[in-house]
Scaffold this motif. Structure first.
Motif, PDB file in Angstrom:
ATOM      1  N   THR A   1     -27.958  -8.604  10.430  1.00 10.28           N
ATOM      2  CA  THR A   1     -26.926  -9.195   9.584  1.00 10.28           C
ATOM      3  C   THR A   1     -26.263  -8.156   8.682  1.00 10.28           C
ATOM      4  OG1 THR A   1     -28.550  -9.822   7.888  1.00 10.28           O
ATOM      5  CG2 THR A   1     -28.097 -11.422   9.610  1.00 10.28           C
ATOM      6  N   VAL A   2     -27.044  -7.206   8.169  1.00 13.65           N
ATOM      7  CA  VAL A   2     -26.455  -6.142   7.351  1.00 13.65           C
ATOM      8  C   VAL A   2     -25.527  -5.278   8.205  1.00 13.65           C
ATOM      9  CG1 VAL A   2     -26.973  -4.047   6.028  1.00 13.65           C
ATOM     10  CG2 VAL A   2     -28.305  -6.113   5.645  1.00 13.65           C
ATOM     11  N   ALA A   3     -25.841  -5.173   9.491  1.00 14.43           N
ATOM     12  CA  ALA A   3     -24.967  -4.410  10.397  1.00 14.43           C
ATOM     13  C   ALA A   3     -23.564  -5.001  10.436  1.00 14.43           C
ATOM     14  CB  ALA A   3     -25.564  -4.376  11.805  1.00 14.43           C
ATOM     15  N   THR A   4     -23.463  -6.327  10.324  1.00 10.94           N
ATOM     16  CA  THR A   4     -22.130  -6.956  10.366  1.00 10.94           C
ATOM     17  C   THR A   4     -21.327  -6.639   9.104  1.00 10.94           C
ATOM     18  OG1 THR A   4     -22.894  -9.050   9.396  1.00 10.94           O
ATOM     19  CG2 THR A   4     -23.006  -8.840  11.797  1.00 10.94           C
ATOM     20  N   VAL A   5     -22.011  -6.257   8.024  1.00 11.12           N
ATOM     21  CA  VAL A   5     -21.332  -5.930   6.770  1.00 11.12           C
ATOM     22  C   VAL A   5     -21.043  -4.440   6.661  1.00 11.12           C
ATOM     23  CG1 VAL A   5     -21.457  -6.114   4.242  1.00 11.12           C
ATOM     24  CG2 VAL A   5     -22.511  -7.875   5.664  1.00 11.12           C
ATOM     25  N   ILE A   6     -21.982  -3.591   7.140  1.00 11.35           N
ATOM     26  CA  ILE A   6     -21.862  -2.137   6.963  1.00 11.35           C
ATOM     27  C   ILE A   6     -21.664  -1.415   8.288  1.00 11.35           C
ATOM     28  CG2 ILE A   6     -23.038  -0.061   6.120  1.00 11.35           C
ATOM     29  CD1 ILE A   6     -24.553  -1.850   4.150  1.00 11.35           C
ATOM     30  N   GLY A   7     -22.561  -1.656   9.245  1.00 16.63           N
ATOM     31  CA  GLY A   7     -22.542  -0.895  10.493  1.00 16.63           C
ATOM     32  C   GLY A   7     -21.288  -1.112  11.316  1.00 16.63           C
ATOM     33  N   VAL A   8     -20.858  -2.376  11.439  1.00 17.14           N
ATOM     34  CA  VAL A   8     -19.679  -2.683  12.253  1.00 17.14           C
ATOM     35  C   VAL A   8     -18.411  -2.060  11.667  1.00 17.14           C
ATOM     36  CG1 VAL A   8     -18.211  -4.534  13.143  1.00 17.14           C
ATOM     37  CG2 VAL A   8     -20.706  -4.760  13.245  1.00 17.14           C
ATOM     38  N   PRO A   9     -18.146  -2.226  10.355  1.00 16.78           N
ATOM     39  CA  PRO A   9     -16.970  -1.546   9.791  1.00 16.78           C
ATOM     40  C   PRO A   9     -17.036  -0.023   9.939  1.00 16.78           C
ATOM     41  CG  PRO A   9     -17.727  -3.264   8.308  1.00 16.78           C
ATOM     42  CD  PRO A   9     -18.777  -3.120   9.371  1.00 16.78           C
ATOM     43  N   LEU A  10     -18.250   0.555   9.809  1.00 21.16           N
ATOM     44  CA  LEU A  10     -18.391   1.997   9.959  1.00 21.16           C
ATOM     45  C   LEU A  10     -18.051   2.434  11.373  1.00 21.16           C
ATOM     46  CD1 LEU A  10     -19.308   4.829   9.065  1.00 21.16           C
ATOM     47  CD2 LEU A  10     -21.660   4.161   9.644  1.00 21.16           C
ATOM     48  N   ALA A  11     -18.605   1.734  12.367  1.00 24.26           N
ATOM     49  CA  ALA A  11     -18.329   2.096  13.761  1.00 24.26           C
ATOM     50  C   ALA A  11     -16.848   1.909  14.085  1.00 24.26           C
ATOM     51  CB  ALA A  11     -19.190   1.247  14.697  1.00 24.26           C
ATOM     52  N   ASN A  12     -16.258   0.847  13.543  1.00 22.22           N
ATOM     53  CA  ASN A  12     -14.832   0.603  13.794  1.00 22.22           C
ATOM     54  C   ASN A  12     -13.973   1.678  13.141  1.00 22.22           C
ATOM     55  OD1 ASN A  12     -12.121  -1.047  12.778  1.00 22.22           O
ATOM     56  ND2 ASN A  12     -12.785  -1.532  14.855  1.00 22.22           N
ATOM     57  N   TRP A  13     -14.354   2.073  11.920  1.00 24.53           N
ATOM     58  CA  TRP A  13     -13.614   3.132  11.226  1.00 24.53           C
ATOM     59  C   TRP A  13     -13.705   4.450  11.995  1.00 24.53           C
ATOM     60  CZ3 TRP A  13     -15.556   7.680   9.001  1.00 24.53           C
ATOM     61  CH2 TRP A  13     -14.608   8.443   8.305  1.00 24.53           C
ATOM     62  N   LEU A  14     -14.915   4.774  12.472  1.00 22.90           N
ATOM     63  CA  LEU A  14     -15.074   5.997  13.266  1.00 22.90           C
ATOM     64  C   LEU A  14     -14.227   5.923  14.530  1.00 22.90           C
ATOM     65  CD1 LEU A  14     -18.931   6.659  13.012  1.00 22.90           C
ATOM     66  CD2 LEU A  14     -17.107   8.166  12.190  1.00 22.90           C
ATOM     67  N   GLY A  15     -14.222   4.743  15.168  1.00 18.81           N
ATOM     68  CA  GLY A  15     -13.436   4.567  16.386  1.00 18.81           C
ATOM     69  C   GLY A  15     -11.958   4.812  16.152  1.00 18.81           C
ATOM     70  N   GLN A  16     -11.464   4.390  14.997  1.00 21.77           N
ATOM     71  CA  GLN A  16     -10.049   4.592  14.682  1.00 21.77           C
ATOM     72  C   GLN A  16      -9.764   6.015  14.211  1.00 21.77           C
ATOM     73  OE1 GLN A  16      -8.073   1.462  12.359  1.00 21.77           O
ATOM     74  NE2 GLN A  16      -9.860   0.162  12.657  1.00 21.77           N
ATOM     75  N   ALA A  17     -10.680   6.572  13.411  1.00 21.53           N
ATOM     76  CA  ALA A  17     -10.418   7.866  12.768  1.00 21.53           C
ATOM     77  C   ALA A  17     -10.638   9.050  13.695  1.00 21.53           C
ATOM     78  CB  ALA A  17     -11.306   8.006  11.521  1.00 21.53           C
ATOM     79  N   VAL A  18     -11.734   9.041  14.466  1.00 25.10           N
ATOM     80  CA  VAL A  18     -12.058  10.230  15.272  1.00 25.10           C
ATOM     81  C   VAL A  18     -12.264   9.924  16.754  1.00 25.10           C
ATOM     82  CG1 VAL A  18     -13.029  11.542  13.355  1.00 25.10           C
ATOM     83  CG2 VAL A  18     -14.513  10.006  14.641  1.00 25.10           C
ATOM     84  N   GLY A  19     -12.079   8.657  17.155  1.00 25.03           N
ATOM     85  CA  GLY A  19     -12.201   8.321  18.568  1.00 25.03           C
ATOM     86  C   GLY A  19     -13.282   7.288  18.822  1.00 25.03           C
TER      87      GLY A  19
END
Length: 398
Positions: A149-167
């Motif tokens: 559940t914490v992944a949906t608050v922190i991990g998912v936005p982080l992975a999405n941000w990385l996907g947009q920022a660096v691939g």
């Protein structure tokens, strides 16, 4: 049921639970973030977005297939060893997903990434519960589920941000890093258990002959479908019905995660006192929140409140995990792992039925009505299970 004494680990129980929850964090990040990375890896692999969606289905199929096969096949391994092997393979296949050169390879690596998912959560829940008194098992399972559940608050936005920022590939690479961290933490803190001399794949398969096991799995497969029915289409609902800018979508998804986190902190405390009544209450709450969704979708503030409530009722997963410990007998590992096969069945059933309603012209918010019916279906099965418990208790007292 006889209450076994809790295992005494070398490390503090809180550290063991944290180590196990870190694996849930890695799994939750990749399970939910992959959906948000579809536009990026579809472009990178030169496929359209509907085709890229099959990658998500491949992962879910891996979960459904892997959970029972690994739980049965690894019956002769200690739980600590199995957790390390499962998370090592999870790290490997997520790392390979980040390197996938073509759509075909990506499909294969996502399927393989899904294989350890259910078995890891099932075994981690058993280990977590073994470290606490019998009347606090649901809380221990809830702590492991907090990772997801914490992944949906922190991990998912982080992975999405990385996907947009660096691939997009970095969105999968960071999951591999979280998985390797889990391997190190489990290796350092998890208790060194021994395999029972009479443990065997055949004993694990004994769970399949237990009607209460199948009934409990069915509660999750149907009752949990409502949550996924709404979650899958919430972004489209925000854009088309609520008429909010796309920048608010991550906020609402994070709010959903906050609701799930709160649910896994609070609901298990009640479940440890009254397990099945708590499951029934969560299903009733889910049905109400889902039925209100069409009315809440018009305003951002109201849809956020409703999404929090829907997420809160996601604590049903931890409650049913504990239920399976009660009814599985000697087949604890298989039953615990099958719980996550059931929830991935819900992950397929809910969006499919919701999609049918939308395609039939009932609108984006019709997912709330479909979800409410699924929650009520799960509630009906829960009542059947409770009646079965009463009949069993009466027979045992004769």
């Amino acid at each position: 049921m006889h209450a076994p004494a809790p295992v005494r680990p070398a490390a503090p129980v809180a550290l063991v639970h944290f180590a196990l929850a870190m694996g849930g964090f890695a799994i939750g990040t990749t399970e939910f973030a992959t959906m948000s990375l579809v536009p990026y890896f579809s472009a990178g692999l030169h496929i359209d977005e509907p085709t890229a969606g099959h990658v998500i289905s491949a992962y879910a199929l891996g979960v459904v297939v892997g959970a029972p096969l690994l739980a049965v096949g690894a019956a002769k391994l200690s739980r600590r060893t199995l957790l390390i092997l499962l998370m090592t393979s999870f790290a490997l296949f997520n790392g390979l997903s980040a390197l996938a050169p073509t759509y075909g390879w990506m499909l294969l690596f996502r399927f393989l990434s899904g294989l350890p998912h259910g078995a890891y959560f099932g075994i981690a829940a058993l280990v977590a519960a073994s470290l606490v008194p019998f009347n606090k098992r649901s809380q221990a399972v809830g702590r492991v589920m907090l990772g997801l559940t914490v992944a949906t608050v922190i991990g998912v936005p982080l992975a999405n941000w990385l996907g947009q920022a660096v691939g997009w590939r970095w969105g999968f690479a960071v999951v591999a890093a979280f998985a390797l961290l889990t391997v190190a933490l489990v290796g350092a803190f998890a208790p060194r258990d021994r395999v029972h001399a009479d443990a065997s794949p055949l004993k694990e398969l004994g769970a399949l002959a237990n009607g209460q096991v199948w009934l409990t799995l069915s509660i999750g497969a149907i009752g949990f479908g409502g949550l996924f029915c709404v979650y899958t289409y919430v972004a489209s609902t925000l854009l088309e019905v609520t008429r909010t800018p796309a920048t608010t979508i991550p906020l609402v998804l994070a709010v959903f995660g906050i609701g799930m986190t709160a649910g896994n902190l609070i609901a298990p405390r009640f479940a440890d006192r009254a397990l099945m009544p708590t499951a029934a209450a969560l299903l009733i709450g889910s049905a109400v929140a889902l039925a209100l969704y069409p009315f809440a979708a018009g305003q951002l503030w109201s849809i956020c409140l409703d999404v929090i409530a829907i997420g809160f009722c996601g604590a049903l997963g931890a409650v049913l995990q504990t239920r399976l410990m009660d009814v599985a007998g000697d087949a604890q590992a298989l039953a615990a792992a099958l719980n996550h096969s059931a929830f991935n069945t819900a992950n397929a059933l809910g969006p499919w039925l919701g999609g049918i309603a939308i395609a039939a012209g009932y609108g984006w918010t019709s997912t709330g009505w479909v979800g409410a019916l699924l929650a009520l279906g799960g509630l009906a099965l829960c009542v059947v299970a409770m009646l079965g418990d009463r009949r069993g208790a009466k027979r045992s007292t004769r």
